[in-house]
Motif scaffolding. Structure first.
Motif, PDB file in Angstrom:
ATOM      1  N   HIS A  75      12.447  28.879 -37.562  1.00  0.00           N
ATOM      2  CA  HIS A  75      13.400  27.862 -37.116  1.00  0.00           C
ATOM      3  C   HIS A  75      13.603  27.810 -35.596  1.00  0.00           C
ATOM      4  O   HIS A  75      14.154  26.832 -35.102  1.00  0.00           O
ATOM      5  CB  HIS A  75      14.759  28.075 -37.787  1.00  0.00           C
ATOM      6  CG  HIS A  75      14.772  27.677 -39.226  1.00  0.00           C
ATOM      7  ND1 HIS A  75      14.350  28.508 -40.234  1.00  0.00           N
ATOM      8  CD2 HIS A  75      15.136  26.526 -39.817  1.00  0.00           C
ATOM      9  CE1 HIS A  75      14.466  27.889 -41.384  1.00  0.00           C
ATOM     10  NE2 HIS A  75      14.935  26.676 -41.167  1.00  0.00           N
ATOM     11  N   ILE A  76      13.210  28.807 -34.887  1.00  0.00           N
ATOM     12  CA  ILE A  76      13.424  28.847 -33.437  1.00  0.00           C
ATOM     13  C   ILE A  76      12.152  28.344 -32.747  1.00  0.00           C
ATOM     14  O   ILE A  76      11.058  28.823 -33.060  1.00  0.00           O
ATOM     15  CB  ILE A  76      13.755  30.285 -32.963  1.00  0.00           C
ATOM     16  CG1 ILE A  76      14.986  30.824 -33.686  1.00  0.00           C
ATOM     17  CG2 ILE A  76      13.922  30.334 -31.447  1.00  0.00           C
ATOM     18  CD1 ILE A  76      16.269  30.076 -33.424  1.00  0.00           C
ATOM     19  N   PRO A  77      12.317  27.415 -31.808  1.00  0.00           N
ATOM     20  CA  PRO A  77      11.132  26.918 -31.084  1.00  0.00           C
ATOM     21  C   PRO A  77      10.399  28.059 -30.365  1.00  0.00           C
ATOM     22  O   PRO A  77      11.024  28.978 -29.831  1.00  0.00           O
ATOM     23  CB  PRO A  77      11.713  25.925 -30.074  1.00  0.00           C
ATOM     24  CG  PRO A  77      13.040  25.534 -30.640  1.00  0.00           C
ATOM     25  CD  PRO A  77      13.537  26.726 -31.407  1.00  0.00           C
ATOM     26  N   GLN A  78       9.095  27.970 -30.364  1.00  0.00           N
ATOM     27  CA  GLN A  78       8.236  29.019 -29.813  1.00  0.00           C
ATOM     28  C   GLN A  78       8.581  29.354 -28.363  1.00  0.00           C
ATOM     29  O   GLN A  78       8.545  30.514 -27.965  1.00  0.00           O
ATOM     30  CB  GLN A  78       6.774  28.587 -29.917  1.00  0.00           C
ATOM     31  CG  GLN A  78       5.774  29.671 -29.616  1.00  0.00           C
ATOM     32  CD  GLN A  78       5.747  30.733 -30.702  1.00  0.00           C
ATOM     33  OE1 GLN A  78       6.038  30.465 -31.851  1.00  0.00           O
ATOM     34  NE2 GLN A  78       5.392  31.945 -30.327  1.00  0.00           N
ATOM     35  N   ASP A  79       8.968  28.358 -27.572  1.00  0.00           N
ATOM     36  CA  ASP A  79       9.208  28.602 -26.154  1.00  0.00           C
ATOM     37  C   ASP A  79      10.474  29.412 -25.865  1.00  0.00           C
ATOM     38  O   ASP A  79      10.633  29.924 -24.756  1.00  0.00           O
ATOM     39  CB  ASP A  79       9.223  27.290 -25.363  1.00  0.00           C
ATOM     40  CG  ASP A  79      10.308  26.334 -25.817  1.00  0.00           C
ATOM     41  OD1 ASP A  79      10.611  26.283 -27.023  1.00  0.00           O
ATOM     42  OD2 ASP A  79      10.847  25.607 -24.953  1.00  0.00           O
TER      43      ASP A  79
END
Length: 144
Positions: A75-79
């Motif tokens: 759920h957390i963006p890769q960046d």
């Protein structure tokens, strides 16, 4: 402690096999069994039963960890993922030794059994607080 480790292995296996629709909700519910570790000792249970309490707690701990980290990864963006993990690790790494440092003096002041009962209660409070957060209760599993 060996029983806790064995329970953790079992909990990890369960978490790999069981894919709940709401992973953080299921993981938060597994936090309930964490109360068994301090409660078993506080009640003065025989060693085999305390070992059983630790084993069941290990299952719950490993299950929560897998559900939490899977949810973070999906759920957390890769960046920003590294930053999120850093905050999680920093909070965990800072608070554990703080609790360990305070446990001895608090046991001297309040007594060991009452402190263990507070510890068991806090596990249940943590579960309730996690489940009180709509984003935790309602976070759905990402299909693959």
């Amino acid at each position: 402690m060996s029983s806790l480790g064995a329970g953790s292995v079992l909990g990890g296996i369960v978490a790999i096999r069981f894919r709940p629709r709401y992973p953080l909700r299921a993981g938060a519910l597994s936090v309930i069994v964490w109360a068994l570790m301090p409660l078993g000792v506080a009640l003065g249970l025989p060693a085999p039963l305390i070992a059983g309490c630790y084993g069941v707690s290990g299952v719950g701990m490993a299950f929560w960890i897998v559900m939490f980290h899977t949810s973070v990864q999906t759920h957390i963006p890769q960046d920003v993922l590294g930053r999120v993990h850093a905050y999680d690790a920093a909070g965990s790494l800072v608070m554990k030794p703080v609790g360990q440092v305070l446990a001895g003096p608090l046991a001297l002041v309040a007594g060991t059994v009452p402190l263990l009962c507070v510890s068991a209660t806090m596990a249940l409070v943590a579960c309730a607080l996690l489940l009180a957060i709509p984003a935790v209760r309602g976070l759905k599993r990402v299909e693959g």
